[in-house]
Write an enzyme that holds these catalytic residues in place. Structure first.
Site, PDB file in Angstrom:
ATOM      1  N   GLN A  76       0.826  -1.203   0.000  1.00 58.65           N
ATOM      2  CA  GLN A  76       0.000   0.000   0.000  1.00 58.65           C
ATOM      3  C   GLN A  76       0.873   1.272   0.000  1.00 58.65           C
ATOM      4  O   GLN A  76       0.653   2.189  -0.782  1.00 58.65           O
ATOM      5  CB  GLN A  76      -0.863  -0.057   1.264  1.00 58.65           C
ATOM      6  CG  GLN A  76      -2.051   0.828   1.245  1.00 58.65           C
ATOM      7  CD  GLN A  76      -3.062   0.396   2.308  1.00 58.65           C
ATOM      8  OE1 GLN A  76      -4.252   0.490   2.085  1.00 58.65           O
ATOM      9  NE2 GLN A  76      -2.602  -0.055   3.456  1.00 58.65           N
TER      10      GLN A  76
ATOM     11  N   ASP B 276       9.881  -6.294  -4.833  1.00 57.70           N
ATOM     12  CA  ASP B 276       9.010  -6.851  -3.796  1.00 57.70           C
ATOM     13  C   ASP B 276       9.344  -8.319  -3.595  1.00 57.70           C
ATOM     14  O   ASP B 276       9.872  -8.987  -4.497  1.00 57.70           O
ATOM     15  CB  ASP B 276       7.524  -6.680  -4.152  1.00 57.70           C
ATOM     16  CG  ASP B 276       6.625  -6.821  -2.932  1.00 57.70           C
ATOM     17  OD1 ASP B 276       6.292  -5.787  -2.316  1.00 57.70           O
ATOM     18  OD2 ASP B 276       6.266  -7.977  -2.562  1.00 57.70           O
TER      19      ASP B 276
ATOM     20  N   LYS C  53       4.085  -9.021  -8.155  1.00 59.16           N
ATOM     21  CA  LYS C  53       3.397  -7.809  -7.652  1.00 59.16           C
ATOM     22  C   LYS C  53       4.159  -6.566  -8.116  1.00 59.16           C
ATOM     23  O   LYS C  53       3.564  -5.589  -8.589  1.00 59.16           O
ATOM     24  CB  LYS C  53       3.359  -7.894  -6.116  1.00 59.16           C
ATOM     25  CG  LYS C  53       2.955  -6.639  -5.399  1.00 59.16           C
ATOM     26  CD  LYS C  53       1.485  -6.628  -5.090  1.00 59.16           C
ATOM     27  CE  LYS C  53       1.095  -5.604  -4.039  1.00 59.16           C
ATOM     28  NZ  LYS C  53       0.771  -4.290  -4.557  1.00 59.16           N
TER      29      LYS C  53
ATOM     30  N   TYR D 114      17.952  -6.562  -6.503  1.00 53.48           N
ATOM     31  CA  TYR D 114      18.863  -5.761  -5.685  1.00 53.48           C
ATOM     32  C   TYR D 114      20.073  -5.239  -6.460  1.00 53.48           C
ATOM     33  O   TYR D 114      20.679  -4.253  -6.051  1.00 53.48           O
ATOM     34  CB  TYR D 114      19.268  -6.534  -4.427  1.00 53.48           C
ATOM     35  CG  TYR D 114      18.123  -6.595  -3.448  1.00 53.48           C
ATOM     36  CD1 TYR D 114      17.790  -5.483  -2.688  1.00 53.48           C
ATOM     37  CD2 TYR D 114      17.344  -7.733  -3.321  1.00 53.48           C
ATOM     38  CE1 TYR D 114      16.712  -5.501  -1.819  1.00 53.48           C
ATOM     39  CE2 TYR D 114      16.271  -7.777  -2.451  1.00 53.48           C
ATOM     40  CZ  TYR D 114      15.959  -6.656  -1.702  1.00 53.48           C
ATOM     41  OH  TYR D 114      14.890  -6.673  -0.848  1.00 53.48           O
TER      42      TYR D 114
ATOM     43  N   ASP E  54       3.791  13.561  10.597  1.00 49.59           N
ATOM     44  CA  ASP E  54       3.038  14.094  11.747  1.00 49.59           C
ATOM     45  C   ASP E  54       3.010  15.626  11.704  1.00 49.59           C
ATOM     46  O   ASP E  54       2.007  16.253  12.048  1.00 49.59           O
ATOM     47  CB  ASP E  54       3.688  13.614  13.048  1.00 49.59           C
ATOM     48  CG  ASP E  54       3.904  12.112  13.021  1.00 49.59           C
ATOM     49  OD1 ASP E  54       2.936  11.372  13.211  1.00 49.59           O
ATOM     50  OD2 ASP E  54       5.047  11.684  12.748  1.00 49.59           O
ATOM     51  N   THR E  55       4.119  16.222  11.262  1.00 46.67           N
ATOM     52  CA  THR E  55       4.187  17.691  11.168  1.00 46.67           C
ATOM     53  C   THR E  55       3.225  18.183  10.087  1.00 46.67           C
ATOM     54  O   THR E  55       2.520  19.181  10.265  1.00 46.67           O
ATOM     55  CB  THR E  55       5.642  18.120  10.876  1.00 46.67           C
ATOM     56  OG1 THR E  55       6.454  17.719  11.984  1.00 46.67           O
ATOM     57  CG2 THR E  55       5.765  19.615  10.673  1.00 46.67           C
TER      58      THR E  55
ATOM     59  N   HIS F 290       8.172   8.845  15.908  1.00 45.69           N
ATOM     60  CA  HIS F 290       6.962   8.726  15.077  1.00 45.69           C
ATOM     61  C   HIS F 290       6.129   7.640  15.752  1.00 45.69           C
ATOM     62  O   HIS F 290       6.223   6.457  15.423  1.00 45.69           O
ATOM     63  CB  HIS F 290       7.322   8.339  13.642  1.00 45.69           C
ATOM     64  CG  HIS F 290       6.118   7.973  12.814  1.00 45.69           C
ATOM     65  ND1 HIS F 290       5.119   8.864  12.513  1.00 45.69           N
ATOM     66  CD2 HIS F 290       5.742   6.795  12.247  1.00 45.69           C
ATOM     67  CE1 HIS F 290       4.188   8.258  11.791  1.00 45.69           C
ATOM     68  NE2 HIS F 290       4.540   6.991  11.624  1.00 45.69           N
TER      69      HIS F 290
HETATM   70  N1  NAD Z   1       6.802   5.989   8.526  1.00 44.92           N
HETATM   71  C1  NAD Z   1       5.523   6.257   8.360  1.00 44.92           C
HETATM   72  O1  NAD Z   1       5.092   7.381   8.602  1.00 44.92           O
HETATM   73  C2  NAD Z   1       4.618   5.149   7.866  1.00 44.92           C
HETATM   74  C3  NAD Z   1       3.322   5.443   7.417  1.00 44.92           C
HETATM   75  C4  NAD Z   1       2.530   4.386   6.959  1.00 44.92           C
HETATM   76  C5  NAD Z   1       3.002   3.073   6.983  1.00 44.92           C
HETATM   77  N2  NAD Z   1       4.266   2.841   7.435  1.00 44.92           N
HETATM   78  C6  NAD Z   1       4.823   1.474   7.480  1.00 44.92           C
HETATM   79  O2  NAD Z   1       5.114   1.028   6.163  1.00 44.92           O
HETATM   80  C7  NAD Z   1       5.174  -0.413   6.185  1.00 44.92           C
HETATM   81  C8  NAD Z   1       4.391  -0.981   5.008  1.00 44.92           C
HETATM   82  O3  NAD Z   1       3.008  -0.756   5.185  1.00 44.92           O
HETATM   83  P1  NAD Z   1       1.974  -1.173   4.009  1.00 44.92           P
HETATM   84  O4  NAD Z   1       0.639  -0.682   4.444  1.00 44.92           O
HETATM   85  O5  NAD Z   1       2.516  -0.759   2.687  1.00 44.92           O
HETATM   86  O6  NAD Z   1       2.015  -2.764   4.111  1.00 44.92           O
HETATM   87  P2  NAD Z   1       1.641  -3.801   2.921  1.00 44.92           P
HETATM   88  O7  NAD Z   1       1.409  -5.098   3.590  1.00 44.92           O
HETATM   89  O8  NAD Z   1       0.588  -3.239   2.064  1.00 44.92           O
HETATM   90  O9  NAD Z   1       2.983  -3.873   2.041  1.00 44.92           O
HETATM   91  C9  NAD Z   1       4.187  -4.427   2.484  1.00 44.92           C
HETATM   92  C10 NAD Z   1       4.927  -4.941   1.244  1.00 44.92           C
HETATM   93  O10 NAD Z   1       6.236  -5.338   1.642  1.00 44.92           O
HETATM   94  C11 NAD Z   1       6.538  -6.519   0.886  1.00 44.92           C
HETATM   95  N3  NAD Z   1       7.604  -7.241   1.568  1.00 44.92           N
HETATM   96  C12 NAD Z   1       7.554  -7.882   2.764  1.00 44.92           C
HETATM   97  N4  NAD Z   1       8.755  -8.429   3.046  1.00 44.92           N
HETATM   98  C13 NAD Z   1       9.583  -8.112   2.011  1.00 44.92           C
HETATM   99  C14 NAD Z   1      10.950  -8.376   1.732  1.00 44.92           C
HETATM  100  N5  NAD Z   1      11.728  -9.052   2.584  1.00 44.92           N
HETATM  101  N6  NAD Z   1      11.455  -7.911   0.564  1.00 44.92           N
HETATM  102  C15 NAD Z   1      10.702  -7.202  -0.293  1.00 44.92           C
HETATM  103  N7  NAD Z   1       9.404  -6.919  -0.074  1.00 44.92           N
HETATM  104  C16 NAD Z   1       8.851  -7.362   1.078  1.00 44.92           C
HETATM  105  C17 NAD Z   1       5.218  -7.294   0.833  1.00 44.92           C
HETATM  106  O11 NAD Z   1       5.231  -8.277  -0.185  1.00 44.92           O
HETATM  107  C18 NAD Z   1       4.238  -6.159   0.581  1.00 44.92           C
HETATM  108  O12 NAD Z   1       4.075  -5.903  -0.811  1.00 44.92           O
HETATM  109  C19 NAD Z   1       4.643  -0.840   7.572  1.00 44.92           C
HETATM  110  O13 NAD Z   1       5.749  -1.096   8.418  1.00 44.92           O
HETATM  111  C20 NAD Z   1       3.899   0.404   8.034  1.00 44.92           C
HETATM  112  O14 NAD Z   1       3.774   0.510   9.428  1.00 44.92           O
HETATM  113  C21 NAD Z   1       5.077   3.839   7.863  1.00 44.92           C
END
Ligand code: NAD
EC number: 1.1.1.27
Length: 316
Positions: free
Chosen positions: A16, A38, A43, A69, A152-153, A179
Site C-alpha cells: 500500500q 518486492d 506484484k 537488488y 506528523d508535522t 513517530h
Molecule cells: N513511517 C511512516 O510514517 C509510515 C506510514 C505508513 C506506513 N508505514 C509502514 O510502512 C510499512 C508498510 O506498510 P503497508 O501498508 O505498505 O504494508 P503492505 O502489507 O501493504 O505492504 C508491504 C509490502 O512489503 C513486501 N515485503 C515484505 N517483506 C519483504 C521483503 N523481505 N522484501 C521485499 N518486499 C517485502 C510485501 O510483499 C508487501 O508488498 C509498515 O511497516 C507500516 O507501518 C510507515
C-alpha cells in the site's frame, strides 16, 4: 554544455505504502528511473506496468520497471517500505518483532550491490528501523534517514488549517520525537502567518475561541490510528511525505524537514534516531536545527529518546 543527470530511485516493498509512493514520484516526475522490488516479484511487475501505462498523460516520462537488488548499485535513493499492513489498535512499536528481520535482510541485499546513496526508511517503528539500518549498513550518518515526524508535522499543519479555515501552508513549526505515541507538538515553534500560534489565537479570540491546542495535538497523534481503523493502513499522506523527501534530496533543495536522523550530542542525546528538523541536501541529512525548546518540550524529547533507545537494545 548540457550534462546528463540521470537519477534513479529504488522502492523496496510495493504494498500500500510503496506503490502509492511510487505513484507520487511518477506524477511529480522526480527521477529518470524508478525501480520496484518486492518479495512477490509478480506484484512489483504488475505495479510497474500499471504505473507506466499512464505515461502518455504524465508531465514527464519516468521509466518504471520491476527489478532486483543489483539495481541498487547505482541508485541515488533506496526507499524501504517492507512490512505488513499495520494491525488495528496496536502501536507502531508492536511491529518491531515482525519488521526487523525483513529490514535486516533488505539492508544486507542493498549493501551487497555496492549501493552508496541515501536510504529512506519508512517501515515501522521507523526511528528504530532507521537506527538499525544505519548500524547494519555501515553507511555514514548522512546517508540513512527515516521519515520521522515529517508526516506528523504535515498532519499538524493540516489540522490547524481545518480548525482555522486557513491554508495549512501558512503554519510553521514541528512535531518532534518518536513517530509514535511519545511524539509531541513543540508548540513553542508553531506559528501562523509569522505569529506565534498562541499569540495568533489570542489576537483573534472572537474568530477562533473554539480552537484548542490540546485537541489539535491529540488529533495529530491519533489521526493515523483512525485512518488505519477505517481503511486498514495509510498511504496517501506517507506517499506525499516520501516524494517530498525524495525531491528535496534529488534536487538538492536544502529544505529543513523533521526526518528521523542520528542525534550525536544534539539536544543532549546520543545514539538514537528521532524526528528533528534537519537540513536535507543531495548527500542526505546535514545539520540538525537545535531549537530553543521549553523545559517541558525537552523532557518530552528525552522521553522519546529513551523509549526508542530501549527498543534498539539487543537488535544487533
Ligand atoms: N513511517 C511512516 O510514517 C509510515 C506510514 C505508513 C506506513 N508505514 C509502514 O510502512 C510499512 C508498510 O506498510 P503497508 O501498508 O505498505 O504494508 P503492505 O502489507 O501493504 O505492504 C508491504 C509490502 O512489503 C513486501 N515485503 C515484505 N517483506 C519483504 C521483503 N523481505 N522484501 C521485499 N518486499 C517485502 C510485501 O510483499 C508487501 O508488498 C509498515 O511497516 C507500516 O507501518 C510507515
Amino acid at each position: 554544455m548540457v550534462t546528463m543527470n540521470r537519477n534513479k530511485v529504488v522502492i523496496v516493498g510495493t504494498g500500500q505504502v510503496g506503490s502509492t509512493a511510487a505513484y507520487a514520484i511518477v506524477t511529480h516526475g522526480l527521477c529518470n528511473e524508478l525501480v520496484l522490488i518486492d518479495h512477490f516479484p509478480a506484484k512489483a511487475v504488475a505495479e510497474a506496468h500499471d504505473l507506466d501505462d499512464g505515461s502518455e498523460f504524465q508531465d514527464r516520462h519516468v521509466k518504471v520497471h520491476a527489478g532486483d537488488y543489483g539495481d541498487c548499485k547505482d541508485a541515488d535513493i533506496v526507499v524501504i517500505t517492507v512490512g505488513r499492513k499495520p494491525p488495528t489498535n496496536s502501536n507502531r512499536m508492536a511491529e518491531l518483532g515482525f519488521t526487523v528481520g525483513l529490514v535486516g535482510d533488505v539492508v544486507d541485499h542493498v549493501m551487497a550491490s555496492g549501493f552508496n546513496g541515501v536510504i529512506v526508511m519508512v517501515s515501522n517503528p521507523v526511528d528504530v528501523m532507521a537506527w538499525y539500518a544505519w548500524k547494519r549498513s555501515g553507511l555514514p550518518r548522512s546517508q540513512v534517514i527515516g521519515t520521522g515526524t515529517a508526516l506528523d508535522t504535515s498532519r499538524l499543519k493540516t489540522i490547524i488549517g481545518e480548525e482555522t479555515g486557513l491554508d495549512p501552508r501558512n503554519v510553521g513549526g514541528f512535531v518532534m520525537g518518536e513517530h509514535g505515541d511519545s511524539q509531541f507538538t513543540a508548540w513553542s515553534t508553531v506559528s501562523l502567518g509569522g505569529k506565534p500560534f498562541a499569540r495568533f489565537l489570542a489576537d483573534n479570540h472572537d474568530r477562533f475561541s473554539s480552537v484548542s491546542t490540546a485537541e489539535i495535538e491529540h488529533k495529530t497523534r491519533t489521526r493515523g490510528d483512525e485512518i488505519v481503523a477505517a481503511k486498514h493502513g495509510t498511504n496517501y499522506g506517507i506517499a506525499s511525505t516520501v516524494s517530498g523527501i525524495v525531491q528535496t534530496i534529488l534536487w538538492d533543495e536544502r529544505r529543513i524537514v523533521p526526518v528521523s536522523t542520528l542525534l550525536d550530542g544534539e539536544y543532549g542525546e546520543h545514539d538514537v534516531f528521532l524526528g528533528v528538523p534537519t537540513e536535507l541536501r543531495a548527500n542526505g541529512a546535514n545539520e540538525i536545527v537545535e531549537l530553543d525548546l521549553t523545559g517541558e518540550e525537552h523532557a518530552k524529547l528525552h522521553h522519546s529518546a529513551e523509549l526508542v533507545r530501549d527498543h534498539c537494545k539487543g537488535l544487533l
